[in-house]
Design a protein around this motif. Structure first.
Motif, PDB file in Angstrom:
ATOM      1  N   THR A 182       0.825  -1.210   0.000  1.00  0.00           N
ATOM      2  CA  THR A 182       0.000   0.000   0.000  1.00  0.00           C
ATOM      3  C   THR A 182       0.860   1.261   0.000  1.00  0.00           C
ATOM      4  O   THR A 182       0.490   2.272  -0.596  1.00  0.00           O
ATOM      5  CB  THR A 182      -0.964   0.027   1.208  1.00  0.00           C
ATOM      6  N   GLU A 191      -4.786   4.558   1.944  1.00  0.00           N
ATOM      7  CA  GLU A 191      -5.526   3.310   1.984  1.00  0.00           C
ATOM      8  C   GLU A 191      -6.256   3.092   3.311  1.00  0.00           C
ATOM      9  O   GLU A 191      -7.027   2.143   3.437  1.00  0.00           O
ATOM     10  CB  GLU A 191      -4.583   2.125   1.725  1.00  0.00           C
ATOM     11  N   GLN A 243       1.075   4.317  -2.637  1.00  0.00           N
ATOM     12  CA  GLN A 243       1.103   5.715  -2.202  1.00  0.00           C
ATOM     13  C   GLN A 243       2.210   6.478  -2.925  1.00  0.00           C
ATOM     14  O   GLN A 243       2.007   7.621  -3.351  1.00  0.00           O
ATOM     15  CB  GLN A 243       1.336   5.785  -0.685  1.00  0.00           C
ATOM     16  N   HIS A 296      -1.929   8.277   4.960  1.00  0.00           N
ATOM     17  CA  HIS A 296      -1.997   6.982   4.267  1.00  0.00           C
ATOM     18  C   HIS A 296      -3.316   6.919   3.493  1.00  0.00           C
ATOM     19  O   HIS A 296      -4.394   6.967   4.076  1.00  0.00           O
ATOM     20  CB  HIS A 296      -1.922   5.851   5.292  1.00  0.00           C
TER      21      HIS A 296
END
Length: 269
Positions: free
Chosen positions: A207, A252, A211, A250
């Motif tokens: 993830t 996600e 990013q 973040h």
């Protein structure tokens, strides 16, 4: 649509070389080679005598290309092959060379990290299983043949080959896949941890790689800022959230947490 050239392949190859040497248009290079019976040195002099050759050819920049990213159990390999137009990037010939380069990189026993190792790769002989025209050729030869076929400036922009190491988890993300293991953008992230939760760390690393591709940070942490930015931007929240990975939220996670907070709080557990 684009008209395909009917020139013989050897003539195309020579025209590409002559164009790179002189900066002259393809039509002038063809005329010179025709007049000099495909002798490149004579053709170069022929252009210079007529005042057509340029002493400093204009640089032709890469504007497009593809990335091949292959993750194996114990290694990660990436090759970025660039060209001038999306037309060439979509061709069968371009992707064939990209796959050959990936196979060659995968066959190497050493790690390769970034642009500094491209010159080394260019000297390597292509790995086995290639078509007849690429047999006994080097990576540099393959690029030259591709340039001759496409009449564009193609080249390797980046490579990455790394073997897995104890305590390090590699995360990857490939964006815009046009076919298996080939896309337009890619991210690779290495996480170092003493945690035994490999699957959780792997998911988190993947993830964060996403990013990196989506948010395009320029620096990993504030400590990586150049001295001039340390003085002027180290406390600029907007700048840090845009340019520094550890300060970004973040994308996600439903909760608003930075990458730094995610790692500190061990969200992967």
């Amino acid at each position: 649509s684009r008209v395909r050239s009917s020139f013989p392949f050897t003539s195309l190859f020579n025209m590409k070389i002559l164009r790179d040497l002189t900066g002259s248009p393809i039509a002038e290079c063809k005329a010179a080679l025709d007049a000099c019976k495909e002798d490149i040195n004579l053709a170069k002099k022929w252009l210079e005598d007529k005042g057509l050759g340029q002493s400093k050819p204009k640089a032709r920049r890469y504007k497009d290309g593809c990335i091949s990213l292959i993750e194996k159990e114990k290694s990660i390999n990436l090759v970025q092959l660039s060209c001038e137009t999306d037309f060439v990037a979509r061709t069968k010939e371009f992707k064939e060379v990209l796959k050959i380069l990936m196979g060659t990189l995968d066959s190497l026993a050493c790690d390769c990290v970034g642009t500094k190792d491209i010159d080394m790769l260019l000297k390597v002989q292509l790995a086995g299983g290639v078509s007849e025209k690429y047999k006994n050729k080097s990576v540099r030869d393959a690029i030259a043949l591709l340039n001759a076929q496409t009449l564009e400036n193609c080249g390797i922009s980046n490579i990455w080959k790394m073997q897995s190491q104890p305590g390090i988890v590699i995360g990857t993300y490939l964006h815009g896949e046009t076919e298996s293991q080939i896309g337009s953008k890619a991210g690779i992230v290495l996480l170092q941890s003493e945690s035994k939760n490999y699957s959780g760390l792997k998911k988190l690393a993947n993830t964060i790689a996403l990013q990196v591709v989506a948010m395009r940070p320029m620096y990993i942490d504030k400590e990586n800022l150049p001295p001039e930015l340390q003085k002027t931007k180290s406390k600029d929240k907007d700048f840090l959230q845009e340019m520094v990975l550890m300060e970004q939220e973040h994308i996600e996670l439903e909760e608003k947490k930075t990458i730094r907070e995610t790692l500190i709080q061990k969200q992967y557990e």
